[in-house]
Scaffold this active site. Structure first.
Site, mmCIF file in Angstrom:
data_model
loop_
_atom_site.group_PDB
_atom_site.id
_atom_site.type_symbol
_atom_site.label_atom_id
_atom_site.label_comp_id
_atom_site.label_asym_id
_atom_site.label_seq_id
_atom_site.Cartn_x
_atom_site.Cartn_y
_atom_site.Cartn_z
ATOM 1 N N GLU A 1 3.813 8.144 -7.256
ATOM 2 C CA GLU A 1 2.578 7.368 -7.148
ATOM 3 C C GLU A 1 2.962 5.898 -7.220
ATOM 4 O O GLU A 1 3.478 5.425 -8.235
ATOM 5 C CB GLU A 1 1.595 7.729 -8.271
ATOM 6 C CG GLU A 1 0.880 9.045 -8.035
ATOM 7 C CD GLU A 1 -0.228 9.317 -9.056
ATOM 8 O OE1 GLU A 1 -0.440 8.482 -9.954
ATOM 9 O OE2 GLU A 1 -0.869 10.381 -8.948
ATOM 10 N N ASP B 1 -7.294 -0.308 -15.820
ATOM 11 C CA ASP B 1 -5.957 -0.314 -16.401
ATOM 12 C C ASP B 1 -5.894 -1.070 -17.714
ATOM 13 O O ASP B 1 -6.561 -2.086 -17.898
ATOM 14 C CB ASP B 1 -4.969 -0.933 -15.412
ATOM 15 C CG ASP B 1 -4.687 0.017 -14.260
ATOM 16 O OD1 ASP B 1 -4.213 1.137 -14.536
ATOM 17 O OD2 ASP B 1 -4.957 -0.345 -13.104
ATOM 18 N N TYR C 1 -6.276 14.705 -9.616
ATOM 19 C CA TYR C 1 -5.698 14.019 -10.767
ATOM 20 C C TYR C 1 -6.734 14.048 -11.895
ATOM 21 O O TYR C 1 -7.776 13.420 -11.792
ATOM 22 C CB TYR C 1 -5.376 12.581 -10.342
ATOM 23 C CG TYR C 1 -4.681 11.694 -11.369
ATOM 24 C CD1 TYR C 1 -4.762 11.927 -12.733
ATOM 25 C CD2 TYR C 1 -3.921 10.608 -10.949
ATOM 26 C CE1 TYR C 1 -4.134 11.105 -13.641
ATOM 27 C CE2 TYR C 1 -3.290 9.765 -11.853
ATOM 28 C CZ TYR C 1 -3.410 10.020 -13.191
ATOM 29 O OH TYR C 1 -2.797 9.188 -14.095
#
Lengths: 398, 266
Positions: free
Chosen positions: B49, B60, B175
């Site tokens: 990734e 993030d 995911y």
């Protein structure tokens, strides 16, 4: 009949719900709960009560006659949101969202803030309703709006400085979203402007519409008719959409949004995505015109006013521009400063630097209009918070 | 058969789980990215990734935020990332590469052009953190036309109806974000993952990778027991941050080898 957003939260191509998966259920829950309460008589009554007795609404409309006479053209009227409790329009929305948060059982609220007015409004309602309050504020903005930082602390809020990115409003938004994704179950995000993922643009607009709804009643009482134009500053654009929305279906009223031109739109150092025709992109949960580079990276914006220093703009403004119902222009830092001083000196009102952009545009067009024309400017906030900035720019140390 | 599908089928035959490392392209510098990708592949990564840096990485934590800032300072862009993948593909035609990032750089390039470029350079999958299925129809159409797998996230907060919706659209793998929070935060809750996975499996027939909060060999082994692939991001980015250009390849390779052993112990 204008009826936006659509059921999926879009205003044409703008708006939407561009959020990470973890937050999608939270946004969906918010949408469902908001739709449940927006027409609930008990909710509406409590909101109206708070606006009247806690905020001090309706805010008056004032004829700035001295200033209008000096300008020698159209008459300028001011919608006095600066007279609200906490000194700006932000409290309208903060109360609406806090009442919703209470009904949703959320005891912790978070907010982003630029100039600090939304942070103060959120800290205020959190104190009033007994909620824990965390406010994210860019480190740069903490510097230029220090009185508001202390106000928030006095009200019991925790102010978290954000040191990432450009250290301004957009970075405070990023950090608030990071908090929300971490504390999604306990926390209500009181978003400060009419942007972000659906339903925020619609919900914030609805809570701020009290501005335009009052004006629509007050103007005929004062002058026997509606104004020829309504003018408001646009960062995210919540004070503007609050004034504009009730006038969208009134075709004779021109709608003008005023963005922050910074050093000038042509200089590239501005916060005026609509005036500069910036490309459409995705940030903070919605698709809007964005100040960005050719690689899709968000660019640092520039404005003398922390509250307008933001690379995006609410999706409904993008749409109103697209369909030609509203016009968007930019006012530079120095033009805003000049209007700030004029209002202080000629009307005895210290306006917020944000609102000074709208005032400056009115001052620009009024002289070219006949004296029987009427411009209604949203004086969205008071300028006490800005006196340090103004003093510094005037070379004065307080 | 796509590279991603082929990789997972091979692993399934071998009764192994995928190791899926993440790092940000251009961090610590663009010249290190392709050597790092090769090092990941040769140390045991099954899928890479590759993060596309963005100015406002809202999902993030600080570690990957700093990586994005370093990469952007070095001039990294979506165009640059695609060029790096092309370079990687010159000597590696086997390891699937998934681009992971935020939608705006792709919006700026245009989805049609982006999907075409992905196909040209050998990108296998695309994961845009802030584009949920509701807003992905244009993206999906272009990616599908070029055979690029759209990778979707599922979260602890995702409810049944949305799991079904993602099941219809997803290709390659899904995911699962194992915790509520930003990347690199918190610690993993294995029992919560164990509880959620049967609900996911009921609708998702694709392999399920689990990420967020996997910081060492022990958690990698434990997570691998529960799913089809283990995604490790912030821990690797941290290793990059704590290295210099001379030793970064060695440090990251050692970490990947350790994680590979851990995943294979499951």
């Amino acid at each position: 009949m204008y009826d936006y957003p659509d059921i999926t939260g879009h205003f044409g191509q703008f708006g939407g719900i561009y959020m990470a998966e973890t937050l999608i259920p939270a946004v969906e829950e918010l949408r469902v709960q908001y739709l449940r309460y927006r027409d609930d008589p008990e909710f509406k009554a409590e909101f109206a009560y708070e606006l009247k007795h806690y905020v001090g609404r309706p805010s008056p409309i004032y004829h700035a006659k001295n200033w209008s006479d000096r300008l020698g053209g159209a008459q300028i009227y001011l919608k006095r949101e600066d007279l609200n409790h906490t000194g700006a329009h932000k409290i309208n929305n903060a109360i609406g969202q806090a009442l919703l948060a209470r009904r949703m059982g959320k005891k912790r609220v978070i907010a982003e803030t630029g100039a600090g007015m939304h942070g103060v409004a959120t800290a205020t309602v959190a104190a009033r309703y007994g909620m824990e309050c965390i406010v994210y504020m860019g480190a740069e903005d903490i510097q230029r709006q220090s009185p508001n930082v202390y106000r928030m602390k006095l009200l019991g809020a925790t102010v978290v400085p954000v040191t990432s990115g450009s250290r301004t409003l957009k970075d405070a938004c990023n950090e608030a979203i990071r908090d929300w994704v971490t504390n999604v179950e306990s926390t209500f995000y009181i978003f400060g402007t009419a942007a972000g993922p659906h339903p925020y643009p619609m919900m914030v607009r609805d809570f701020q519409c009290v501005i335009g709804n009052e004006a629509k009643i007050q103007m005929p009482e004062m002058i026997g008719r509606q104004p020829d134009a309504v003018i408001a500053c646009v960062g995210g654009g919540s004070n503007a959409i609050g004034l504009f929305y009730p006038y969208i279906d009134v075709p004779d009223v021109q709608i003008i949004g005023v963005e922050a031109g910074g050093h000038g739109v042509e200089s590239g150092m501005h916060a005026a995505p609509l005036t500069a025709n910036c490309p459409v992109g995705v940030l903070h949960g919605n698709k809007v015109n964005l100040v960005q580079d050719e690689n899709g990276q968000i660019k640092e914006t520039h404005s003398i006013s922390a509250g307008l220093d933001y690379p995006g703009v609410g999706p409904e403004h993008c749409w109103l521009k697209d369909i030609g119902r509203a016009q968007y222009v930019a006012i530079n830092d120095d033009e805003a400063m000049s209007a700030f001083h004029d209002l202080c000196r000629f009307e005895g009102i210290i306006p917020a630097l944000e609102s000074s952009h709208a005032l400056a545009h009115a001052a620009k067009i009024a002289p070219g209009m006949s004296k029987d024309k009427v411009l209604l400017v949203n004086l969205s906030g008071r300028g006490d918070k800005d006196i340090n900035t103004v003093a510094r720019l005037s070379g004065i140390t307080l | 058969m796509s590279r991603i599908q082929g990789t997972f089928e091979k692993l399934k035959q071998q009764q192994r789980r995928a190791l899926i490392p993440f790092f940000t392209a251009g961090d610590p510098s663009p010249s290190v990215t392709v050597p790092l990708m090769h090092a990941l592949a040769s140390s045991g990564a099954d899928v890479i990734e590759l993060g596309v840096p963005f100015s406002d990485p809202m999902a993030d934590g600080p570690t990957i935020q700093r990586a994005s800032e370093r990469a952007l300072k070095q001039g990294m862009s979506l165009r640059g990332v695609l060029d790096l993948v092309a370079e990687f593909r010159r000597t590696n035609d086997a390891t699937p590469v998934v681009l992971m990032g935020y939608g705006n750089p792709i919006e700026a390039m245009g989805w049609a052009k982006f999907a075409q470029r992905c196909a040209d350079v050998g990108v296998d999958g695309v994961l845009t953190v802030d584009f949920p299925p509701e807003e992905s129809s244009e993206a999906f159409e272009h990616l599908q036309r070029h055979g690029i797998d759209p990778i979707f996230l599922l979260a602890p907060t995702t409810e049944e109806a949305r799991i079904r919706q993602v099941a219809k659209l997803a290709r390659g793998y899904v995911y699962y974000v194992s915790l509520k929070g930003v990347t690199g935060s918190g610690s993993i809750d294995l029992s919560a993952i164990e509880q959620k996975l049967p609900q996911l499996r009921q609708h998702i027939k694709l392999p399920i990778g689990v990420g967020f909060g996997i910081r060492d060999a022990a958690t990698a082994t434990a997570v691998a027991r529960l799913c089809d692939g283990v995604v490790v991001g912030s821990r690797i980015v941290q290793e990059i941050e704590n290295s210099n250009e001379a030793n970064v390849i060695d440090h990251v390779s050692a970490l990947i080898k350790e994680l590979r052993l851990a995943v294979d112990q499951a």
